[in-house]
Design a protein around this motif. Structure first.
Motif, PDB file in Angstrom:
ATOM      1  N   PHE C 121      10.258  -8.324   1.519  1.00 26.44           N
ATOM      2  CA  PHE C 121       9.622  -9.633   1.347  1.00 26.44           C
ATOM      3  C   PHE C 121       8.103  -9.536   1.524  1.00 26.44           C
ATOM      4  O   PHE C 121       7.344 -10.209   0.835  1.00 26.44           O
ATOM      5  CB  PHE C 121      10.193 -10.652   2.338  1.00 26.44           C
ATOM      6  N   THR C 122       7.651  -8.717   2.479  1.00 24.79           N
ATOM      7  CA  THR C 122       6.210  -8.566   2.693  1.00 24.79           C
ATOM      8  C   THR C 122       5.551  -7.999   1.441  1.00 24.79           C
ATOM      9  O   THR C 122       4.507  -8.479   0.994  1.00 24.79           O
ATOM     10  CB  THR C 122       5.939  -7.642   3.904  1.00 24.79           C
ATOM     11  N   VAL C 123       6.177  -6.988   0.871  1.00 24.02           N
ATOM     12  CA  VAL C 123       5.607  -6.350  -0.321  1.00 24.02           C
ATOM     13  C   VAL C 123       5.542  -7.334  -1.497  1.00 24.02           C
ATOM     14  O   VAL C 123       4.625  -7.276  -2.317  1.00 24.02           O
ATOM     15  CB  VAL C 123       6.419  -5.080  -0.672  1.00 24.02           C
ATOM     16  N   ASP C 124       6.496  -8.274  -1.553  1.00 25.46           N
ATOM     17  CA  ASP C 124       6.488  -9.262  -2.647  1.00 25.46           C
ATOM     18  C   ASP C 124       5.183 -10.051  -2.727  1.00 25.46           C
ATOM     19  O   ASP C 124       4.811 -10.546  -3.794  1.00 25.46           O
ATOM     20  CB  ASP C 124       7.647 -10.270  -2.476  1.00 25.46           C
ATOM     21  N   ASN C 125       4.503 -10.227  -1.584  1.00 19.97           N
ATOM     22  CA  ASN C 125       3.295 -11.063  -1.575  1.00 19.97           C
ATOM     23  C   ASN C 125       1.990 -10.286  -1.524  1.00 19.97           C
ATOM     24  O   ASN C 125       0.938 -10.881  -1.312  1.00 19.97           O
ATOM     25  CB  ASN C 125       3.354 -12.028  -0.387  1.00 19.97           C
ATOM     26  N   LEU C 126       2.057  -8.972  -1.695  1.00 24.59           N
ATOM     27  CA  LEU C 126       0.833  -8.183  -1.627  1.00 24.59           C
ATOM     28  C   LEU C 126       0.019  -8.308  -2.900  1.00 24.59           C
ATOM     29  O   LEU C 126       0.542  -8.594  -3.979  1.00 24.59           O
ATOM     30  CB  LEU C 126       1.174  -6.706  -1.396  1.00 24.59           C
ATOM     31  N   PHE C 127      -1.261  -8.064  -2.751  1.00 24.61           N
ATOM     32  CA  PHE C 127      -2.169  -8.074  -3.882  1.00 24.61           C
ATOM     33  C   PHE C 127      -2.356  -6.619  -4.320  1.00 24.61           C
ATOM     34  O   PHE C 127      -3.006  -5.847  -3.614  1.00 24.61           O
ATOM     35  CB  PHE C 127      -3.496  -8.692  -3.421  1.00 24.61           C
ATOM     36  N   VAL C 128      -1.764  -6.208  -5.434  1.00 27.45           N
ATOM     37  CA  VAL C 128      -1.892  -4.808  -5.868  1.00 27.45           C
ATOM     38  C   VAL C 128      -2.990  -4.679  -6.927  1.00 27.45           C
ATOM     39  O   VAL C 128      -3.210  -5.588  -7.720  1.00 27.45           O
ATOM     40  CB  VAL C 128      -0.563  -4.239  -6.413  1.00 27.45           C
ATOM     41  N   THR C 129      -3.675  -3.537  -6.903  1.00 27.93           N
ATOM     42  CA  THR C 129      -4.858  -3.381  -7.770  1.00 27.93           C
ATOM     43  C   THR C 129      -4.896  -2.063  -8.539  1.00 27.93           C
ATOM     44  O   THR C 129      -5.661  -1.938  -9.496  1.00 27.93           O
ATOM     45  CB  THR C 129      -6.138  -3.385  -6.909  1.00 27.93           C
ATOM     46  N   ARG C 130      -4.096  -1.095  -8.112  1.00 27.43           N
ATOM     47  CA  ARG C 130      -4.235   0.251  -8.658  1.00 27.43           C
ATOM     48  C   ARG C 130      -4.209   0.287 -10.184  1.00 27.43           C
ATOM     49  O   ARG C 130      -5.046   0.917 -10.824  1.00 27.43           O
ATOM     50  CB  ARG C 130      -3.127   1.140  -8.094  1.00 27.43           C
ATOM     51  N   HIS C 131      -3.228  -0.411 -10.789  1.00 28.31           N
ATOM     52  CA  HIS C 131      -3.089  -0.363 -12.244  1.00 28.31           C
ATOM     53  C   HIS C 131      -4.279  -0.995 -12.951  1.00 28.31           C
ATOM     54  O   HIS C 131      -4.691  -0.541 -14.005  1.00 28.31           O
ATOM     55  CB  HIS C 131      -1.783  -1.043 -12.672  1.00 28.31           C
TER      56      HIS C 131
END
Lengths: 303, 303, 303, 303
Positions: C121-131
């Motif tokens: 659930f925590t990962v669901d709300n992360l802001f990812v940028t790598r791509h």
């Protein structure tokens, strides 16, 4: 108008459609429009006469439409402003709420069908108070004025074996609210309105409306108390977008009319039980239901 | 008995507890037991007198308990056999269903709380017929006998602002069923009963029962029609397991009684709002709700 | 210490336990404590020597614990402040993040088991940028400094047939991050820590930790890059609370020791595969996972 | 062919489209068709030459299509028969599985987007064995032959910051399977194929395929081991259905060509990010994913 039946739950779309065909049919209808904030457009359509209602294919009453092209975006602050504007509009049609009222809020639709889950999801985030006030009084909230809010997700007939209207009627008889607010996912005619338009009306819900096609009327006439309906278009019938493209074409090629009808019918048959939705409908339904529940919480001073 | 209050929804556990303390309190109670199949044990407790009801802390009526240690396993065929046995037991307490009846099935509890979702999940898999029979007749099912089945998930008071009993009463007034079946997640006293025991009773639901503590009575007295309740223990109060361990100890160390009470109370305070569940409760709730819905479908010839 | 094995993932609880038994075992351990804000207590335990690690049953390294009794409440502003404090603490153990780093964030656990879903659930709300950064450069964010954030929910071995560590190792080989952050639901010894304590450590995850018991090590040694682990206790082993009650008793009744062991063992057997959770664990898991994802987003300037 | 670009993941639809325009383009392609059972049609398209691949817009390889108009129905027995037929077809393209193999099954797509969740949901129901066989040997299953099955739900790039292909490559390097099976939700051109057609191919997944548009190739060339792809069309691009209606029209009104192109383009723009789905897509996705997981379990003797 019979031939080109308007498949829309939005009074605004019905207005546009009627106006295009015969401006004289607009008698008995008043339309007021303004921008509430940048890129947020409010239209207020009032259908005043039985004749106008017949021409529009919509019952007499007030239809407030908020159009916001960015409603699909995930900007939290923007959604908060929309909630406040919606709260203002909602208050304008809620009768007598300057005094304490008992208000039942009903989320129509099927929570297991994404396109139909707007109502149930909205109700999930409401602030309910009736049980607390009845047990401890409004002093439990340190408030001098407090509405008694209750909320219901009746489910859909295919799952309950009961008309939604039967369930609501029973609960009203037992709990005796003053006003009902119903929330429902709507069908629009035009994809540009999908997830971007909110309609608030004091005419309630009529047979054949909504994504889930809840058949029985949920109106002041059927329930005996005022019914305010709030809806957002979540789907367009797949047949509609083909019809629309073909209709545009017909205006240019007068001779091709018969052939166009043929194609329209064939499109209708094949596209039966299909609908057009935005690709991100799962996320959008969650966000919009939250915006609606905030609007209701604000309008009822439950925030 | 006052001092060691029995925190259990299971009549069978109440019986054990009473018997242990004072066998004379078992007057006015009949108990019948047998094995329905290998490792599937049926107990039928009937509380016949007001006095017995008082001693047991349970209302007069019939309590059928099915105990199956393997109910937690995922063997599909085994669950099918359990569904059939449950259907048989359920039929034995459903009044007059050799004739066509209108039956409302209610899933109590909160579908968003795993330990409390047994009722809502069970209702999701039911076969409802009322709307079809009312519109097309039972010939729609090519059947000569067909019950009218309807189903409701009323939600919990903290979310609806209404007592569950109010919602059910209203829906009964409007749709007039002959019988109500309610499904609820129960609390047991002993962890060995968790997810392994099904209780069927004709006494309905009483205040303070169940995981979600639905306060108002849902009984023949309150609703005016027979109420059959089906439940499975999904939690044990965390305080209970400490109490139990300490009580066993007390039987050996008579002198330590006062001290034991001290520890019991401190455990109770700290373990307030905690409960003990099986580690795989999410999966178990899904499987058991399916087993119950199959049992009901079979009992009502809806399969 | 062997006899009373400490079933806890929290270094703080291990410290308390060790201290109680033999204060001399605290050599090689530093403890620093202060209040970050009202009712928010920070403890920093550093295990400096191999001997101290052995006494504690925890590897050498830094363990930061935030304790906040109100973490179970739903006050949004309060959770925001906790997120900011957690971000500050997290930054203190993230090596070299004053410069741009590539950071892989891993949500351990099973999203279908409420008590084990904190990581996913925590990962669901992360802001990812790598791509985005790899395709358009950091100018896509109008930023001069920007970490490359990626995120993974590997699933659990019973569902994947692979050790979680194998999946993470493979993804690290292919995407070459500088740092790994893992989030996991923990088991505590004491119910008063449930859902109220956050542990941040630079020692990674060790066999036998967590609700889901992910067996292989996820550490700097096994992966070759720094591993920061963040966890919140979501369960207490049911056996533990009985053991604890009995142990307290044993301190008073020295003579009853043998008998207490007997009861402890019998409790352990019966309570196997049971755990104690807060009644509102479904809601709590959602809220706490959001608080953690905010903390990570803030710490990595992704807000 | 450039002008009317084929928006379909189904080789069968590409074949139809090519055949209609220029039958000579069918050189280098073999098509075999038969009825596997009543109302279940199997087509086997083999693209043999580079030139044929170019004409078809699909890579060289074998494409097996199962068409079953009743695949949308909920008849359990029927779905079981479909699973068995799919298992047979799947076995025909799985290289060397008469001997023990290590097989990684990957569910592509986003489990939070209904139309894209087919892959993740299918993987949820698979029978995985790798971890058991590696720890206890195949005797744990009392079997003499047993594949090592592992399963992965990598998530989508917008949520992970990593190409799906990167994650799969990493996991393959670390766990060294012999074969990869990928499951994905497809886009069809024609609504009559929606939820009724299953495609099995030994060509893997190519950029731009699927609902979620997973960009990197997941093929034998990119991964170094055979890749079998299984897909079911879950959506039709909304623009496509208008294009198709207009194209039919163009065949009758040769003169109107320019105008038709105008409408097609305007339809495309407005319908961007919209798609057409069946109204019951939520339920259908669950049922079809179960049918696929059964097919895979049967094909790999895991039943």
């Amino acid at each position: 108008m019979q031939q080109f039946q308007i498949r829309t739950d939005l009074a605004l779309e019905a207005t546009e459609s009627v106006r295009k065909k015969d401006a004289s049919h607009m008698r008995g209808i008043t339309i007021e429009e303004y921008d509430a904030m940048e890129d947020v457009h409010i239209s207020k359509v009032v259908i005043l006469t039985k004749n106008a209602a017949k021409n529009m294919g919509k019952p007499m009453g007030t239809y407030i439409t908020l159009e916001a092209p960015d409603l699909q975006e995930s900007d939290e602050e923007y959604h908060r402003e929309i909630s406040e504007e919606l709260a203002k509009q909602l208050k304008s049609v809620l009768p007598g709420i300057e005094e304490e009222k008992s208000i039942l809020i009903v989320g129509l639709g099927n929570r297991d069908v994404t396109a139909d889950a707007l109502g149930p999801f909205t109700v999930d985030n409401l602030f309910v108070t009736r049980h607390i006030i009845r047990e401890y009084g409004k002093q439990a909230y340190h408030a001098t004025k407090m509405h008694q809010i209750s909320a219901l997700v009746p489910g859909v007939m295919a799952k309950t074996g009961m008309e939604t209207a039967e369930i609501i009627k029973g609960v009203i008889k037992e709990t005796v609210p003053d006003i009902v607010i119903v929330i429902d996912a709507l069908a629009a005619r035009n994809t540009k309105r999908l997830n971007r338009t909110v309609q608030i009306t004091d005419t309630g819900i009529h047979p054949g409306s909504g994504v889930g096609n809840h058949r029985n009327a949920i109106t002041k006439e059927s329930l005996g108390i005022p019914v305010i309906a709030i809806g957002i278009p979540m789907v367009v019938d797949a047949g509609t977008i083909v019809s629309d493209a073909l209709e545009k074409l017909a205006q240019e090629y007068a001779g091709g009319k018969a052939s166009l009808d043929y194609f329209r019918n064939s499109a209708d048959t094949q596209l039966h039980n299909m609908y057009v939705t935005a690709k991100n409908i799962d996320e959008t339904t969650k966000r919009l239901s939250f915006t609606l529940s905030e609007a209701i919480n604000i309008a009822l001073d439950m925030e």
